[in-house]
Design a protein around this motif. Sequence first.
Motif, PDB file in Angstrom:
ATOM      1  N   VAL A  88      -9.884 -16.700  -3.968  1.00 54.27           N
ATOM      2  CA  VAL A  88      -9.983 -17.104  -5.373  1.00 54.27           C
ATOM      3  C   VAL A  88     -10.906 -16.132  -6.103  1.00 54.27           C
ATOM      4  N   THR A  89     -10.415 -15.588  -7.216  1.00 52.33           N
ATOM      5  CA  THR A  89     -11.136 -14.531  -7.932  1.00 52.33           C
ATOM      6  C   THR A  89     -11.184 -14.842  -9.420  1.00 52.33           C
ATOM      7  N   ALA A  90     -12.381 -14.875  -9.975  1.00 52.34           N
ATOM      8  CA  ALA A  90     -12.532 -15.093 -11.409  1.00 52.34           C
ATOM      9  C   ALA A  90     -12.060 -13.870 -12.176  1.00 52.34           C
ATOM     10  N   THR A  91     -11.571 -14.080 -13.381  1.00 58.59           N
ATOM     11  CA  THR A  91     -11.066 -12.949 -14.184  1.00 58.59           C
ATOM     12  C   THR A  91     -12.173 -11.973 -14.531  1.00 58.59           C
ATOM     13  N   SER A 118      -8.479 -22.666  -6.479  1.00 60.03           N
ATOM     14  CA  SER A 118      -7.800 -23.015  -5.230  1.00 60.03           C
ATOM     15  C   SER A 118      -6.464 -23.692  -5.493  1.00 60.03           C
ATOM     16  N   ASP A 119      -6.411 -24.553  -6.507  1.00 57.59           N
ATOM     17  CA  ASP A 119      -5.164 -25.242  -6.830  1.00 57.59           C
ATOM     18  C   ASP A 119      -4.085 -24.257  -7.275  1.00 57.59           C
ATOM     19  N   GLU A 120      -4.479 -23.307  -8.122  1.00 54.95           N
ATOM     20  CA  GLU A 120      -3.517 -22.301  -8.591  1.00 54.95           C
ATOM     21  C   GLU A 120      -3.042 -21.418  -7.440  1.00 54.95           C
ATOM     22  N   LEU A 121      -3.966 -21.074  -6.550  1.00 59.68           N
ATOM     23  CA  LEU A 121      -3.600 -20.216  -5.425  1.00 59.68           C
ATOM     24  C   LEU A 121      -2.625 -20.926  -4.495  1.00 59.68           C
ATOM     25  N   LEU A 122      -2.900 -22.188  -4.191  1.00 56.55           N
ATOM     26  CA  LEU A 122      -1.999 -22.954  -3.336  1.00 56.55           C
ATOM     27  C   LEU A 122      -0.624 -23.072  -3.983  1.00 56.55           C
ATOM     28  N   ALA A 123      -0.578 -23.358  -5.278  1.00 56.70           N
ATOM     29  CA  ALA A 123       0.701 -23.473  -5.982  1.00 56.70           C
ATOM     30  C   ALA A 123       1.471 -22.163  -5.932  1.00 56.70           C
ATOM     31  N   ASN A 124       0.755 -21.055  -6.053  1.00 56.66           N
ATOM     32  CA  ASN A 124       1.389 -19.732  -5.987  1.00 56.66           C
ATOM     33  C   ASN A 124       2.015 -19.492  -4.620  1.00 56.66           C
ATOM     34  N   VAL A 125       1.273 -19.846  -3.571  1.00 54.48           N
ATOM     35  CA  VAL A 125       1.772 -19.647  -2.204  1.00 54.48           C
ATOM     36  C   VAL A 125       2.968 -20.553  -1.929  1.00 54.48           C
ATOM     37  N   VAL A 126       2.889 -21.804  -2.358  1.00 56.65           N
ATOM     38  CA  VAL A 126       4.013 -22.737  -2.177  1.00 56.65           C
ATOM     39  C   VAL A 126       5.261 -22.183  -2.872  1.00 56.65           C
ATOM     40  N   PRO A 144      -7.298 -25.019   1.645  1.00 55.41           N
ATOM     41  CA  PRO A 144      -5.970 -25.631   1.437  1.00 55.41           C
ATOM     42  C   PRO A 144      -4.812 -24.673   1.686  1.00 55.41           C
ATOM     43  N   VAL A 145      -4.979 -23.395   1.379  1.00 54.28           N
ATOM     44  CA  VAL A 145      -3.896 -22.442   1.598  1.00 54.28           C
ATOM     45  C   VAL A 145      -3.667 -22.229   3.091  1.00 54.28           C
ATOM     46  N   ILE A 146      -4.744 -22.008   3.841  1.00 55.48           N
ATOM     47  CA  ILE A 146      -4.613 -21.795   5.283  1.00 55.48           C
ATOM     48  C   ILE A 146      -4.067 -23.049   5.957  1.00 55.48           C
ATOM     49  N   GLU A 147      -4.512 -24.218   5.513  1.00 55.44           N
ATOM     50  CA  GLU A 147      -3.986 -25.473   6.076  1.00 55.44           C
ATOM     51  C   GLU A 147      -2.491 -25.617   5.784  1.00 55.44           C
ATOM     52  N   TYR A 148      -2.062 -25.235   4.598  1.00 48.89           N
ATOM     53  CA  TYR A 148      -0.643 -25.301   4.238  1.00 48.89           C
ATOM     54  C   TYR A 148       0.189 -24.385   5.138  1.00 48.89           C
ATOM     55  N   LEU A 149      -0.278 -23.163   5.322  1.00 50.39           N
ATOM     56  CA  LEU A 149       0.456 -22.213   6.161  1.00 50.39           C
ATOM     57  C   LEU A 149       0.568 -22.731   7.592  1.00 50.39           C
ATOM     58  N   SER A 150      -0.512 -23.340   8.103  1.00 46.35           N
ATOM     59  CA  SER A 150      -0.503 -23.879   9.467  1.00 46.35           C
ATOM     60  C   SER A 150       0.449 -25.061   9.588  1.00 46.35           C
ATOM     61  N   VAL A 153       2.030 -10.395  -3.802  1.00 42.00           N
ATOM     62  CA  VAL A 153       0.599 -10.694  -3.901  1.00 42.00           C
ATOM     63  C   VAL A 153       0.359 -12.032  -4.584  1.00 42.00           C
ATOM     64  N   ALA A 154      -0.575 -12.815  -4.029  1.00 39.84           N
ATOM     65  CA  ALA A 154      -1.043 -14.053  -4.655  1.00 39.84           C
ATOM     66  C   ALA A 154      -2.528 -13.890  -4.949  1.00 39.84           C
ATOM     67  N   ILE A 155      -2.887 -13.920  -6.230  1.00 40.92           N
ATOM     68  CA  ILE A 155      -4.291 -13.807  -6.636  1.00 40.92           C
ATOM     69  C   ILE A 155      -4.502 -14.715  -7.837  1.00 40.92           C
ATOM     70  N   CYS A 156      -5.416 -15.688  -7.713  1.00 38.74           N
ATOM     71  CA  CYS A 156      -5.584 -16.720  -8.744  1.00 38.74           C
ATOM     72  C   CYS A 156      -7.054 -17.040  -8.956  1.00 38.74           C
TER      73      CYS A 156
END
Length: 324
Positions: A77-80, A114-122, A143-149, A108-111
Amino acid sequence: MNKEVRSATMPTIKEVAQAAGVSVSTASRALKNHPRISATTIERVQAVAKQIGYQPNLSAQALAQGEARSVGVIFPVTATTAPANPFHLDLVRGINMALQGVDRMMSVAICQSSDELLANVVQMVERGNVRHFIVLYTAEHDPVIEYLSQHDLNFVVVGTPVDTTIRFIDNDNLAAAVAGVETLLQTAPIKRPLYIRSQANWPYEQAREAGFRQAINQLVVTGRVLALDPTTTPTEVNNLLTEYQPDALMSADDIELLSFYNLVAHQQMVRDLPTICFNNSRLIQLTGLPVRRIDLRPKEIGQAAVELLFDLTTNRRIVDFKIV
């Protein structure tokens, strides 16, 4: 006859399963370190796969499953307002070079959250049919790593995870920090070293701090830690420097060291202290200051991450560092 030759030279997942005494589906999941498969079974299946020389045909799997030729690359997660991290840029360069060699592309997924990043990956998985991912960070309960697993996707993380079932690539950050302190000792005796890190205290920062403490404990000196965040003021830093009067600096990365230098811009004596930082970026070289650097070789990490991603019989890879 052709079948026998093919079987002898290119073992199949069915042969792995038979040799390990498990079903084909269990063998497939064990080779991907699936969390629902026991550690004993994973170890047995992977040992059999190595013994008979099994290599999964990922290209054939991709065609059969209709999956995308893209590999998802997930940034933390990266701030603008955050500066571009040179380490991540070099990682991506290495990843891209390696993907070109296996006829794959990068998504690439960069948001900013955490919610935006997970939505991007999904979205990458469900709409883009991406099945392979390189995660440029590791964090517990992410949440992203848990989703992938949970969705049985093929992925590796950059950094050493707490969960030992997750495949990863990393440097030995603790050993690198110890080597860094030893490098500082070659410049002058150390009595009051200061370790600089971010307030976020990422797992890699924790490992580097552990190496810093291990090294200074051997010197029978007590170090201090300065945790920076965007709200840290020059007054706060100056108060610490006045009280502690450090005689050497180690920084967890180049961004934190540059932030520190910005906060002590008018204190040349501090800027001239023996200093070493993680990451051999051009940013540090441009300061013109005598800073030693721990080169983590991010481009090589990126290339090795792609190799590990498609070698399902290997769980981890450690890339050497060097002091420059």
